[in-house]
Scaffold this motif. Structure first.
Motif, PDB file in Angstrom:
ATOM      1  N   THR A  89       0.707   4.100  -2.900  1.00  0.00           N
ATOM      2  CA  THR A  89       0.420   5.608  -2.872  1.00  0.00           C
ATOM      3  C   THR A  89       1.355   6.454  -3.548  1.00  0.00           C
ATOM      4  O   THR A  89       1.227   7.493  -3.942  1.00  0.00           O
ATOM      5  N   ILE A 141       0.666  -1.351   0.037  1.00  0.00           N
ATOM      6  CA  ILE A 141      -0.022   0.145   0.124  1.00  0.00           C
ATOM      7  C   ILE A 141       0.726   1.292  -0.060  1.00  0.00           C
ATOM      8  O   ILE A 141       0.408   2.209  -0.608  1.00  0.00           O
ATOM      9  N   THR A 198      -5.231   1.013  -4.823  1.00  0.00           N
ATOM     10  CA  THR A 198      -4.545   1.362  -3.475  1.00  0.00           C
ATOM     11  C   THR A 198      -5.638   1.193  -2.527  1.00  0.00           C
ATOM     12  O   THR A 198      -5.652   0.658  -1.354  1.00  0.00           O
TER      13      THR A 198
END
Length: 310
Positions: free
Chosen positions: A119, A115, A237
């Motif tokens: 991002t 994650i 995401t």
């Protein structure tokens, strides 16, 4: 590109590394391909399997077809991937059955790191990207929380075909784990069981789905990344954030299959509640250590990938 036997052996070893990554939810085989320097050739070779390739097959024979699709590269790479997956499946199945908290804690750390790096791929934070991330996150959480439509003992072959098609698309994308897609679909244990016990009907069905996916869905994903890269990464995401509920280490069973005693539906609980409900130790210190190890593993892989890219 002219290669010798040693070159193809090296490609097979890279395939072994990709296969090992694809067995673990959170580690992307695509990332390993990128680090090892074969990602662009892999994507290019996949794109060559098209109508023109089959025209060559029927007009000029197997040799022309094989050369057009870079068949020797495919054979070496897929041999390594297949060998690795078949070798590791039994061990992974045993770990999930005997040490589920430790395994899922490690996977949880892997996903947190994934994650973090996803991002960083979102270049423009605007209203559209935030909305897409929130919507995909909520959708993923709902999917992980509702009772499964298909349980582990009754998964039809058409569902396995679909899983193969969807998972292969994730496997070829850096940062996205195909094994995690299988976890989310509730098919991870099914595929592991099939690989570890040589259930050829399931294995072949999954493989056919993978071929269908890599020839069709992958082109759609490639188009999305080409035209809506920012929103696609935002959606991925959010989806993975919402899906963390699926790999939370501490679970309470809500429904058990009476045929074999396997858990069909479960919900996430806190470590303290887990101890009260199951009378089992939550193993919190070990879980935290393994989550950190998982995070650092992905961080290291992505760091090396970034250096390679530069």
């Amino acid at each position: 590109m002219k290669r010798n036997i040693l070159d193809y052996l090296v490609i097979s070893l890279k395939g072994v590394a990709m296969g090992a990554a694809d067995v673990v939810p959170g580690v992307s085989g695509g990332t390993i391909a990128f680090i090892s320097g074969i990602y662009e050739e892999l994507v290019d070779s996949i794109s060559r399997i098209n109508l023109q390739a089959f025209k060559l097959l029927f007009s000029k024979g197997l040799g022309a077809f094989w050369k057009h699709i870079n068949g020797s590269f495919f054979l070496a790479l897929l041999s390594g991937i297949g060998l690795s997956i078949l070798s590791l499946a039994k061990g992974m199945k045993w770990l999930l059955e005997t040490h589920p908290i430790m395994v899922w804690s490690f996977f949880f750390g892997l996903m947190i790191a994934s994650i973090y790096f996803l991002t960083k791929e979102i270049e423009r934070w605007n209203l559209a990207s935030v909305v897409v991330m929130l919507l995909s996150g909520v959708a993923a959480y709902i999917i992980t929380a509702i009772p499964p439509l298909v349980n582990g003992t009754e998964q039809p072959l058409i569902f396995i075909l679909f899983c193969g098609a969807l998972a292969i698309c994730a496997m070829i994308l850096p940062g996205v784990s195909g094994a995690f897609v299988l976890v989310l679909l509730g098919a991870y244990h099914t595929i592991l069981d099939a690989l570890s016990s040589w259930q050829w009907k399931v294995i072949f069905t999954f493989a056919i789905g993978a071929v269908i996916g890599i020839l069709s869905f992958s082109r759609g994903l490639k188009w999305l990344f080409a035209h809506f890269r920012n929103l696609t990464f935002a959606g991925l995401t959010g989806f993975i954030i919402g899906s963390l509920n699926k790999i939370w280490p501490w679970k309470m069973a809500l429904e058990i299959d009476p045929a074999n005693g396997s858990v069909v539906w479960e919900k996430s609980v806190s470590p303290c509640a887990f101890k009260e409900l199951t009378h089992c130790e939550p193993q919190i210190p070990t879980a935290i250590i393994l989550a950190v190890v998982g995070f650092l593993l992905i961080y290291s892989i992505e760091y090396i990938a970034g250096k390679t890219k530069k």
